[in-house]
Design a protein around this motif. Sequence first.
Motif, PDB file in Angstrom:
ATOM      1  N   SER A  76       7.754  19.124  -4.063  1.00  0.00           N
ATOM      2  CA  SER A  76       8.391  19.078  -2.735  1.00  0.00           C
ATOM      3  C   SER A  76       9.834  18.604  -2.851  1.00  0.00           C
ATOM      4  O   SER A  76      10.737  19.147  -2.194  1.00  0.00           O
ATOM      5  N   PHE A  77      10.044  17.605  -3.690  1.00  0.00           N
ATOM      6  CA  PHE A  77      11.407  17.119  -3.904  1.00  0.00           C
ATOM      7  C   PHE A  77      12.300  18.226  -4.448  1.00  0.00           C
ATOM      8  O   PHE A  77      13.431  18.415  -3.997  1.00  0.00           O
ATOM      9  N   VAL A 130       0.715  23.210  12.778  1.00  0.00           N
ATOM     10  CA  VAL A 130      -0.399  23.798  13.531  1.00  0.00           C
ATOM     11  C   VAL A 130      -1.291  24.617  12.604  1.00  0.00           C
ATOM     12  O   VAL A 130      -2.527  24.523  12.641  1.00  0.00           O
ATOM     13  N   GLY A 131      -0.659  25.435  11.754  1.00  0.00           N
ATOM     14  CA  GLY A 131      -1.432  26.244  10.817  1.00  0.00           C
ATOM     15  C   GLY A 131      -2.237  25.385   9.863  1.00  0.00           C
ATOM     16  O   GLY A 131      -3.402  25.702   9.552  1.00  0.00           O
ATOM     17  N   MET A 132      -1.652  24.308   9.378  1.00  0.00           N
ATOM     18  CA  MET A 132      -2.356  23.402   8.476  1.00  0.00           C
ATOM     19  C   MET A 132      -3.601  22.816   9.138  1.00  0.00           C
ATOM     20  O   MET A 132      -4.655  22.672   8.515  1.00  0.00           O
ATOM     21  N   VAL A 171       1.183  26.583  -2.321  1.00  0.00           N
ATOM     22  CA  VAL A 171       1.907  27.494  -3.202  1.00  0.00           C
ATOM     23  C   VAL A 171       2.595  28.635  -2.456  1.00  0.00           C
ATOM     24  O   VAL A 171       3.484  29.288  -3.027  1.00  0.00           O
ATOM     25  N   ASN A 172       2.211  28.908  -1.246  1.00  0.00           N
ATOM     26  CA  ASN A 172       2.761  30.051  -0.524  1.00  0.00           C
ATOM     27  C   ASN A 172       4.248  29.870  -0.240  1.00  0.00           C
ATOM     28  O   ASN A 172       4.653  28.912   0.418  1.00  0.00           O
ATOM     29  N   TYR A 201      -1.262  17.941   4.603  1.00  0.00           N
ATOM     30  CA  TYR A 201       0.039  17.498   5.113  1.00  0.00           C
ATOM     31  C   TYR A 201       0.897  16.909   4.004  1.00  0.00           C
ATOM     32  O   TYR A 201       2.127  16.998   4.032  1.00  0.00           O
ATOM     33  N   ARG A 202       0.249  16.312   3.026  1.00  0.00           N
ATOM     34  CA  ARG A 202       0.992  15.717   1.917  1.00  0.00           C
ATOM     35  C   ARG A 202       1.639  16.772   1.029  1.00  0.00           C
ATOM     36  O   ARG A 202       2.555  16.473   0.259  1.00  0.00           O
ATOM     37  N   TYR A 203       1.185  18.003   1.111  1.00  0.00           N
ATOM     38  CA  TYR A 203       1.775  19.060   0.312  1.00  0.00           C
ATOM     39  C   TYR A 203       3.242  19.282   0.661  1.00  0.00           C
ATOM     40  O   TYR A 203       4.010  19.761  -0.164  1.00  0.00           O
TER      41      TYR A 203
END
Length: 346
Positions: free
Chosen positions: A41-42, A170-172, A186-187, A243-245
């Motif tokens: 993410s960073f 919302v999707g998550m 990964v998307n 959410y952590r992704y």
Amino acid sequence: MINTLTSLRLIFAFMVFGAHCYVIDDIFSTHFFKEGFVGVSFFFVLSGFIIAYNYQKKLQEKEITRRRFWVARIARVYPLHWLTLFIAAILGDYVVASGGLDWCRHFLASLTLTHAYIPEADYYFSFNSPSWSLCCEQLFYICFPFLVPLTRNYKHLLYIFCVTAILLVVGMHFTPEEEIKGYWYVNPIARFPDFIAGMLLFQLYGRLKDKPITFRQGSLMEIGAVILFLTFYMCASEIPKVYRYSCFYWLPVAVVLISFSLQKGILSRILSHRFLVVGGEISYGFYLIHLFILLSYAKWQKEAGFDIAWYVSVPVLFGITVLLSLLSYRYFERPMNKRVKSLLNK
């Protein structure tokens, strides 16, 4: 180049390395190590910042063309990606396929950096599995020149970020647990807000970089940013993994990035050391090579029935990975970068 941000690349690459060391010993399956995937993410947020830092003005003022920008990114990403892909293909055991034709489909998807769009683990983690993140970077690079006109008014970028962030959350929320990695980790489309967040941070950096910030104030900002990040990191186990992704870490990553980009404090002085900067420069090679080293050692360890304590083996494997990354950067990545740009810019 902002030296502190280059050095931070090494630190977050090391976190990813630690997250993958679970193949060596179960101690690395604990939250402290496994949460190291935040390093990806960073990198995505940093990518938005650095690409804007290096190319936004040049594209705005037409100092370079879109084509030249894309060539520069191709020359940086593809040579080492293809090298590690071919190594994985030769070694075998890095892809699950039902036959020759299916293997070719997997290979073509990885070759063109489109495998992360397919929400099946045998695709997005096939061959050299860390390469899934390059699919995301490729999408960012394709879109960046078209986002540059929006940077004349940061609010346009902010609107895009807010809309995509809302859709993301919302999707998550409505995605089944077993599908979250394929759709949200990964998307490339799902990771696009990370890149936009980095571009927005660059707009903020432009407003702050000439502000009179004292060494003491800069040091407090940097230390505070580290504390904030560690607080999020250590408390993350209470937050659903989906959410952590990405979105859970937007705030602490943004604070770290903007604080260190100003290079005003004591931690920035430490990170500006040439040794750490070089480590950051080789982080791309480190990232693509490290899992080969870990998996090869784990396989040898299992077949040989010979157990070496992790506190001995892991530092040695880290050192080997750094050495190979240095060799790759000097003798392959830089020369190939120049050759590809020369060839494609003719």
